[in-house]
Design a protein around this motif. Sequence first.
Motif, PDB file in Angstrom:
ATOM      1  N   UNK A  27      78.961  34.825 -28.148  1.00  0.00           N
ATOM      2  CA  UNK A  27      78.135  34.789 -26.956  1.00  0.00           C
ATOM      3  C   UNK A  27      78.744  33.790 -25.979  1.00  0.00           C
ATOM      4  N   UNK A  28      79.136  34.277 -24.815  1.00  0.00           N
ATOM      5  CA  UNK A  28      79.705  33.452 -23.762  1.00  0.00           C
ATOM      6  C   UNK A  28      78.556  32.811 -22.999  1.00  0.00           C
ATOM      7  N   UNK A  29      78.620  31.500 -22.803  1.00  0.00           N
ATOM      8  CA  UNK A  29      77.581  30.783 -22.068  1.00  0.00           C
ATOM      9  C   UNK A  29      78.224  30.039 -20.909  1.00  0.00           C
ATOM     10  N   UNK A  30      77.699  30.281 -19.707  1.00  0.00           N
ATOM     11  CA  UNK A  30      78.152  29.582 -18.507  1.00  0.00           C
ATOM     12  C   UNK A  30      76.954  28.807 -17.976  1.00  0.00           C
ATOM     13  N   UNK A  31      77.121  27.499 -17.842  1.00  0.00           N
ATOM     14  CA  UNK A  31      76.069  26.645 -17.317  1.00  0.00           C
ATOM     15  C   UNK A  31      76.498  26.145 -15.951  1.00  0.00           C
ATOM     16  N   UNK A  32      75.728  26.496 -14.914  1.00  0.00           N
ATOM     17  CA  UNK A  32      76.065  26.073 -13.554  1.00  0.00           C
ATOM     18  C   UNK A  32      75.237  24.859 -13.179  1.00  0.00           C
ATOM     19  N   UNK A  33      75.917  23.816 -12.696  1.00  0.00           N
ATOM     20  CA  UNK A  33      75.253  22.609 -12.198  1.00  0.00           C
ATOM     21  C   UNK A  33      75.505  22.516 -10.694  1.00  0.00           C
ATOM     22  N   UNK A  34      75.044  21.453 -10.102  1.00  0.00           N
ATOM     23  CA  UNK A  34      75.261  21.250  -8.671  1.00  0.00           C
ATOM     24  C   UNK A  34      76.704  20.892  -8.355  1.00  0.00           C
ATOM     25  N   UNK A  35      77.479  20.574  -9.374  1.00  0.00           N
ATOM     26  CA  UNK A  35      78.840  20.102  -9.142  1.00  0.00           C
ATOM     27  C   UNK A  35      79.910  20.993  -9.749  1.00  0.00           C
ATOM     28  N   UNK A  36      79.543  21.969 -10.551  1.00  0.00           N
ATOM     29  CA  UNK A  36      80.533  22.836 -11.171  1.00  0.00           C
ATOM     30  C   UNK A  36      79.909  23.700 -12.245  1.00  0.00           C
ATOM     31  N   UNK A  37      80.770  24.253 -13.095  1.00  0.00           N
ATOM     32  CA  UNK A  37      80.310  25.127 -14.176  1.00  0.00           C
ATOM     33  C   UNK A  37      80.943  24.687 -15.486  1.00  0.00           C
ATOM     34  N   UNK A  38      80.236  24.979 -16.562  1.00  0.00           N
ATOM     35  CA  UNK A  38      80.741  24.695 -17.907  1.00  0.00           C
ATOM     36  C   UNK A  38      80.715  26.002 -18.679  1.00  0.00           C
ATOM     37  N   UNK A  39      81.868  26.388 -19.226  1.00  0.00           N
ATOM     38  CA  UNK A  39      82.009  27.640 -19.958  1.00  0.00           C
ATOM     39  C   UNK A  39      82.161  27.312 -21.439  1.00  0.00           C
ATOM     40  N   UNK A  40      81.300  27.933 -22.250  1.00  0.00           N
ATOM     41  CA  UNK A  40      81.305  27.673 -23.687  1.00  0.00           C
ATOM     42  C   UNK A  40      81.394  28.991 -24.456  1.00  0.00           C
ATOM     43  N   UNK A  41      82.324  29.003 -25.404  1.00  0.00           N
ATOM     44  CA  UNK A  41      82.457  30.120 -26.343  1.00  0.00           C
ATOM     45  C   UNK A  41      82.433  29.500 -27.729  1.00  0.00           C
ATOM     46  N   UNK A  42      81.582  30.008 -28.624  1.00  0.00           N
ATOM     47  CA  UNK A  42      81.516  29.420 -29.965  1.00  0.00           C
ATOM     48  C   UNK A  42      82.888  29.433 -30.648  1.00  0.00           C
ATOM     49  N   UNK A  43      83.199  28.316 -31.268  1.00  0.00           N
ATOM     50  CA  UNK A  43      84.462  28.188 -31.977  1.00  0.00           C
ATOM     51  C   UNK A  43      85.598  27.688 -31.102  1.00  0.00           C
TER      52      UNK A  43
END
Length: 173
Positions: A27-43
Amino acid sequence: MAAGGLFLPLFRLQQHVNVRQRYFDAQLTVTQTAWGSRIEIPGQEATDQAASPLGIPVILAVVLLAVAAFTAFARPRRGRWLIGAGAFFTGGVVLTVGMSGLGWSAMADGMDLEVTTTAGMWLLIAATASAAVAAVVAALPGKSWADPTLAYADTPTPPSGVAITVLPPEEPG
């Protein structure tokens, strides 16, 4: 509230990634903040990605509202208009930030993509509502209690606070 929303995630996007192989189901997770994005892939290690800094106009809105609040205490007539301007500017900024989430939702059409509004965006929405309420309250006509005739118009109590009964003089006798 708006300043607090700058440090929390605004939107979270989750997409189920399946390349039709049994050993790769993530499951690909992208978290958007006011300053950028964080992309997380398990493993795998999370990746931070720069994006357009949505926090800068929010900071300007916070500064404008703070100046409006101080001006309203010092000079109420000028402060009313400044509070109204700050509320409108804050509303426009938060609406612009919210359009980013709507853009993600529009991209999700037909894909297995889930877009969630998170705490940072809810704080920005609450800050906008608070600014709008403050603008309405500031625009209401106020009573001037500096005039003593207005202050004592509805009460029979004299300005000393104590009603003094004067008895007639006693007759000698």
